[in-house]
Design an enzyme around this catalytic site. Structure first.
Site, PDB file in Angstrom:
ATOM      1  N   LEU A  81       0.810  -1.215   0.000  1.00  0.00           N
ATOM      2  CA  LEU A  81       0.000   0.000   0.000  1.00  0.00           C
ATOM      3  C   LEU A  81       0.844   1.266   0.000  1.00  0.00           C
ATOM      4  O   LEU A  81       0.486   2.260  -0.628  1.00  0.00           O
ATOM      5  CB  LEU A  81      -0.939   0.010   1.212  1.00  0.00           C
ATOM      6  N   HIS A  82       1.988   1.233   0.711  1.00  0.00           N
ATOM      7  CA  HIS A  82       2.745   2.481   0.847  1.00  0.00           C
ATOM      8  C   HIS A  82       3.403   2.930  -0.455  1.00  0.00           C
ATOM      9  O   HIS A  82       3.879   4.067  -0.542  1.00  0.00           O
ATOM     10  CB  HIS A  82       3.770   2.372   1.980  1.00  0.00           C
ATOM     11  N   ASP A  83       3.423   2.086  -1.465  1.00  0.00           N
ATOM     12  CA  ASP A  83       4.020   2.475  -2.750  1.00  0.00           C
ATOM     13  C   ASP A  83       3.193   3.514  -3.494  1.00  0.00           C
ATOM     14  O   ASP A  83       3.713   4.168  -4.408  1.00  0.00           O
ATOM     15  CB  ASP A  83       4.149   1.251  -3.666  1.00  0.00           C
TER      16      ASP A  83
END
Length: 346
Positions: free
Chosen positions: A254-256
């Site tokens: 998700l953090h990408d």
């Protein structure tokens, strides 16, 4: 009675300011495979290490280098200087021996080979809001990775390395008793699936990723000898729906991405789950007060370097997104170090 005055001290300033010294000492030791060599030979003198690694510096330089690693707690040492014998400690023997399946040095290799230089451009990244990696020329990060098999393999093992401890903790701490199937989206080398299957004999797992990643995952599955309960499957999470499973996981996925893409991925996870199923996002979840999880904050800055638009997030952020998609409840499960599992139940 005199009141004790706490005078300002520069200790923390100097520790952080010179932090790249310590980092480079460790990263270089991983590059030289020092810990792998010591795992094989058990103990070595400085002279033996100097000869084996091909150092041309002075003996004093070698003593300083090895004793710094000892001071940091990465090596054990008996005696001193010429008569010293060095060996791995328990952590480096377990996590930094390249011949063990528990090796996490892939991350450190990537830090050394890629990110060490890119972070030198942090000021430019903050001033421009642009990526500072190989994609400065306008290329897509992941496309560039997938075009270079060696670079891709390094990246895959780096992702395994950064999550090894967290995946081990998830396999032990999360209550899998009501579930039978798991799909790990963006499963990379298959490590999460393997550790869950190893710890939870009733679970069947699928590591789901692009076709180009499958050979690395298959190799890792064979290492663990869990081919009966861990499989690979191919898909593109931008184009395809997720396979159905009782538990959908994402480790450092998700953090990408920006918020719009995060919501799209969470919605796909929701659609693939049955009633009562769980979506689990494993990342360096930033504390809601944003003043404790320094690693999570630094990882978020790393997303500026790597993607330009990605960012790490708090549990409050995750909770808002999960409820917007329709999940009935959420919880936060601390795992290892700065990493937690943000969980949403359908």
């Amino acid at each position: 009675m005199e009141t004790q005055v706490n005078h300002p001290t520069p200790d923390s300033i100097m520790q952080i300011g010179t932090g790249f010294w310590a980092s480079k000492i460790l990263l270089s030791a991983v590059r030289f495979q020092l810990f792998t060599t010591l795992a094989e030979r058990k103990t070595m003198t400085a002279a033996e290490i100097k000869s084996h690694l091909g150092f041309k510096c002075t003996d004093r330089n070698v003593f300083d280098y090895l004793d710094a690693l000892t001071t940091f707690g990465f090596l054990n040492r008996e005696d001193i200087l010429e008569t010293a014998k060095y060996s791995n400690n328990a952590n480096t023997d377990f996590f930094l021996d390249k011949k063990k399946p528990t090796y996490i040095g892939g991350l450190l290799e990537m830090l050394n080979n890629r990110l060490y230089g890119f972070w030198g451009n942090l000021e430019e990244g903050l001033l421009t809001g642009q990526q500072q990696n190989e994609t400065k020329a306008g290329d897509d990060l992941f496309k560039k990775l997938y075009e270079d098999p060696d670079r891709l393999k390094e990246f895959i093992h780096a992702m395994s390395g950064i999550q090894m401890g967290a995946f081990m903790a998830l396999a032990q701490k999360f209550d899998f008793s009501n579930y039978k199937t798991l799909v790990d989206i963006g499963g990379s080398a298959g490590l999460l699936s393997l550790l869950v299957a190893k710890q939870q004999p009733h679970m069947s797992c699928i590591s789901w990723d692009l076709p180009v990643v499958a050979p690395v995952a298959i190799e890792t599955i064979q290492q663990f000898q869990l081919q009966d309960r861990v499989k690979t499957a191919n898909g593109d999470f931008f184009k395809d729906q997720f396979p159905q499973a009782d538990v959908i996981t994402m480790g450092n996925i998700l953090h990408d991405w920006d918020e719009k893409t995060k919501l799209m991925l969470i919605r796909k996870a929701y659609d693939a789950l049955p009633e009562g199923g769980a979506f689990v996002a494993i990342e360096g979840i930033i504390d809601d007060d944003r003043n404790k999880n320094a690693f999570g904050l630094m990882m978020s800055i790393n997303m500026l370097i790597e993607t330009g638009s990605g960012f790490d997030y708090t549990f409050a952020d995750f909770n808002k997104w999960a409820k917007e998609i329709g999940f009935r409840s959420t919880s936060l499960l601390p795992l290892a170090g700065p990493t937690s599992a943000a969980i949403a139940y359908k």
